[in-house]
Design a protein around this motif. Structure first.
Motif, mmCIF file in Angstrom:
data_model
loop_
_atom_site.group_PDB
_atom_site.id
_atom_site.type_symbol
_atom_site.label_atom_id
_atom_site.label_comp_id
_atom_site.label_asym_id
_atom_site.label_seq_id
_atom_site.Cartn_x
_atom_site.Cartn_y
_atom_site.Cartn_z
ATOM 1 N N ASN A 1 0.833 -1.210 0.000
ATOM 2 C CA ASN A 1 0.000 0.000 0.000
ATOM 3 C C ASN A 1 0.860 1.249 0.000
ATOM 4 O OD1 ASN A 1 -2.318 -1.442 0.071
ATOM 5 N ND2 ASN A 1 -2.829 -1.007 2.190
ATOM 6 N N ALA A 2 0.523 2.211 -0.868
ATOM 7 C CA ALA A 2 1.281 3.445 -0.926
ATOM 8 C C ALA A 2 0.774 4.432 0.113
ATOM 9 C CB ALA A 2 1.190 4.062 -2.311
ATOM 10 N N GLY A 3 -0.448 4.255 0.633
ATOM 11 C CA GLY A 3 -1.005 5.197 1.586
ATOM 12 C C GLY A 3 -1.614 6.382 0.854
ATOM 13 N N VAL A 4 -1.298 7.600 1.316
ATOM 14 C CA VAL A 4 -1.803 8.822 0.694
ATOM 15 C C VAL A 4 -0.669 9.432 -0.128
ATOM 16 C CG1 VAL A 4 -2.798 11.090 1.081
ATOM 17 C CG2 VAL A 4 -3.372 9.191 2.631
ATOM 18 N N THR A 5 -0.906 9.613 -1.418
ATOM 19 C CA THR A 5 0.121 10.115 -2.325
ATOM 20 C C THR A 5 -0.286 11.475 -2.864
ATOM 21 O OG1 THR A 5 0.670 7.861 -3.004
ATOM 22 C CG2 THR A 5 1.444 9.650 -4.417
ATOM 23 N N GLN A 6 0.603 12.446 -2.684
ATOM 24 C CA GLN A 6 0.349 13.795 -3.185
ATOM 25 C C GLN A 6 1.358 14.151 -4.267
ATOM 26 O OE1 GLN A 6 -0.403 15.611 1.185
ATOM 27 N NE2 GLN A 6 -0.494 17.088 -0.483
ATOM 28 N N THR A 7 0.874 14.774 -5.319
ATOM 29 C CA THR A 7 1.749 15.314 -6.357
ATOM 30 C C THR A 7 1.242 16.667 -6.805
ATOM 31 O OG1 THR A 7 0.469 14.159 -8.066
ATOM 32 C CG2 THR A 7 2.465 13.058 -7.268
ATOM 33 N N PRO A 8 2.146 17.603 -7.179
ATOM 34 C CA PRO A 8 3.595 17.486 -7.076
ATOM 35 C C PRO A 8 4.067 17.713 -5.642
ATOM 36 C CG PRO A 8 3.037 19.671 -7.841
ATOM 37 C CD PRO A 8 1.730 18.928 -7.701
ATOM 38 N N LYS A 9 5.350 17.547 -5.375
ATOM 39 C CA LYS A 9 5.898 17.842 -4.052
ATOM 40 C C LYS A 9 6.184 19.331 -3.899
ATOM 41 C CE LYS A 9 8.039 13.328 -3.216
ATOM 42 N NZ LYS A 9 6.703 12.810 -3.031
ATOM 43 N N PHE A 10 6.577 19.974 -5.002
ATOM 44 C CA PHE A 10 6.874 21.408 -4.991
ATOM 45 C C PHE A 10 6.275 22.023 -6.244
ATOM 46 C CE2 PHE A 10 9.923 21.059 -1.612
ATOM 47 C CZ PHE A 10 10.524 19.826 -1.794
ATOM 48 N N GLN A 11 5.863 23.276 -6.150
ATOM 49 C CA GLN A 11 5.347 23.985 -7.316
ATOM 50 C C GLN A 11 5.489 25.479 -7.081
ATOM 51 O OE1 GLN A 11 3.873 22.405 -10.232
ATOM 52 N NE2 GLN A 11 4.228 24.469 -11.011
ATOM 53 N N VAL A 12 5.906 26.185 -8.130
ATOM 54 C CA VAL A 12 5.950 27.647 -8.102
ATOM 55 C C VAL A 12 5.002 28.146 -9.184
ATOM 56 C CG1 VAL A 12 7.365 29.724 -8.338
ATOM 57 C CG2 VAL A 12 8.336 27.664 -7.292
ATOM 58 N N LEU A 13 4.129 29.052 -8.812
ATOM 59 C CA LEU A 13 3.153 29.609 -9.760
ATOM 60 C C LEU A 13 3.271 31.121 -9.782
ATOM 61 C CD1 LEU A 13 -0.172 27.752 -8.864
ATOM 62 C CD2 LEU A 13 1.337 27.285 -10.800
ATOM 63 N N LYS A 14 2.765 31.690 -10.853
ATOM 64 C CA LYS A 14 2.620 33.146 -10.905
ATOM 65 C C LYS A 14 1.190 33.509 -10.499
ATOM 66 C CE LYS A 14 6.040 33.862 -14.539
ATOM 67 N NZ LYS A 14 6.282 34.328 -15.924
ATOM 68 N N THR A 15 1.038 34.679 -9.931
ATOM 69 C CA THR A 15 -0.294 35.163 -9.563
ATOM 70 C C THR A 15 -1.226 35.065 -10.760
ATOM 71 O OG1 THR A 15 0.605 36.652 -7.887
ATOM 72 C CG2 THR A 15 -1.580 37.152 -8.740
ATOM 73 N N GLY A 16 -2.426 34.524 -10.517
ATOM 74 C CA GLY A 16 -3.425 34.414 -11.564
ATOM 75 C C GLY A 16 -3.448 33.075 -12.279
ATOM 76 N N GLN A 17 -2.368 32.299 -12.147
ATOM 77 C CA GLN A 17 -2.363 30.980 -12.776
ATOM 78 C C GLN A 17 -3.272 30.030 -12.004
ATOM 79 O OE1 GLN A 17 1.971 30.124 -12.922
ATOM 80 N NE2 GLN A 17 1.755 30.156 -15.156
ATOM 81 N N SER A 18 -3.701 28.976 -12.698
ATOM 82 C CA SER A 18 -4.488 27.948 -12.034
ATOM 83 C C SER A 18 -3.688 26.655 -12.020
ATOM 84 C CB SER A 18 -5.812 27.728 -12.763
ATOM 85 O OG SER A 18 -5.566 27.279 -14.085
ATOM 86 N N MET A 19 -3.997 25.803 -11.066
ATOM 87 C CA MET A 19 -3.371 24.490 -11.055
ATOM 88 C C MET A 19 -4.172 23.544 -10.178
ATOM 89 S SD MET A 19 -0.064 24.024 -8.632
ATOM 90 C CE MET A 19 -0.079 22.291 -9.065
ATOM 91 N N THR A 20 -3.869 22.264 -10.317
ATOM 92 C CA THR A 20 -4.529 21.230 -9.536
ATOM 93 C C THR A 20 -3.503 20.449 -8.738
ATOM 94 O OG1 THR A 20 -6.304 20.997 -11.153
ATOM 95 C CG2 THR A 20 -5.967 19.173 -9.632
ATOM 96 N N LEU A 21 -3.727 20.348 -7.432
ATOM 97 C CA LEU A 21 -2.908 19.485 -6.577
ATOM 98 C C LEU A 21 -3.605 18.135 -6.507
ATOM 99 C CD1 LEU A 21 -2.115 21.875 -3.581
ATOM 100 C CD2 LEU A 21 -1.078 21.776 -5.843
ATOM 101 N N GLN A 22 -2.811 17.092 -6.756
ATOM 102 C CA GLN A 22 -3.398 15.756 -6.807
ATOM 103 C C GLN A 22 -3.236 15.041 -5.464
ATOM 104 O OE1 GLN A 22 -5.124 14.790 -9.321
ATOM 105 N NE2 GLN A 22 -4.495 16.253 -10.909
ATOM 106 N N CYS A 23 -4.248 14.260 -5.118
ATOM 107 C CA CYS A 23 -4.198 13.415 -3.929
ATOM 108 C C CYS A 23 -4.875 12.098 -4.257
ATOM 109 C CB CYS A 23 -4.910 14.084 -2.753
ATOM 110 S SG CYS A 23 -5.004 13.023 -1.291
#
Lengths: 113, 113
Positions: A1-23
């Motif tokens: 079992n991997a347990g709870v997996t989050q990606t990415p570990k690090f992310q840098v964004l600019k103001t106004g950008q959108s993104m999705t954190l995975q779990c």
């Protein structure tokens, strides 16, 4: 079992950008949740879900969306990133029956410039 | 508003010392109190307490809950440098048919050799 997996570990964004954190979790847990951790603030609940198709707001939901189309996955979306959303984000899950502790992923460190 | 307060916020001890970390809470519809240890990444589960006066023990760590006075303590005996971490107290409360974790700000423990 991997347990709870989050990606990415690090992310840098600019103001106004959108993104999705995975779990993702492989423990067949019904309950999943997202927290943010800021210095001196402890962990604060953003959104949570008690099962596929069911989500609800936590303490600090503004600026974030979630969906739960499967038991395994609970993505967190930032619609238009703001510097105030710079934080470490943790996903957690647990069984929804009986008294069970939440188990946490390793976190995503997000910086908004 | 649900509230969890931990004290002290920071503590520096020498190896071999015994420490007591405190957690007081004010929540509606209390379900359980949890202790987590956080080193560099994910909080890792230590104890879940639901009943007053029953000590939970794991090696050198122990914890007890007082539901009348609304507090819990976490004891660590014969501390080691590996005990250095942030210790988080969280209370699970029922609200609107769902359960949510409310975290304290944590106690940062530093154990010096």
């Amino acid at each position: 079992n991997a347990g709870v997996t989050q990606t990415p570990k690090f992310q840098v964004l600019k103001t106004g950008q959108s993104m999705t954190l995975q779990c993702a979790q492989d423990m067949n847990h019904e309950y999943m949740s997202w927290y943010r951790q800021d210095p001196g603030m402890g962990l604060r609940l953003i959104h949570y879900s008690v099962g596929a198709g069911i989500t609800d707001q936590g303490e600090v939901p503004n600026g974030y969306n979630v969906s739960r189309s499967t038991t395994e996955d609970f993505p967190l979306r930032l619609l238009s990133a703001a510097p105030s959303q710079t934080s470490v984000y943790f996903c957690a899950s647990r069984m929804d029956r009986g008294n069970q502790p939440q188990h946490f992923g390793d976190g995503t460190r997000l910086s908004i410039l | 508003e649900d509230k969890v307060v931990q004290s002290p916020l920071s503590l520096v001890v020498h190896e071999g010392d015994t420490v007591t970390l405190n957690c007081s809470y004010e929540v509606t519809n209390f379900r359980s109190l949890l202790w987590y240890k956080q080193e560099k990444k994910a909080p890792t589960f230590l104890f879940m307490l639901t009943s007053s006066g029953i000590e939970k023990k794991s090696g050198r760590l122990s914890s007890i809950l007082d539901k009348k006075e609304l507090f819990s303590i976490l004891n660590i005996t014969a501390t080691q440098t590996g005990d250095s971490a942030v210790y988080l107290c969280a209370v699970e409360a029922s609200k609107g048919g769902s359960e949510k974790l409310v975290f304290g700000k944590g106690t940062k423990l530093t154990v010096n050799p």
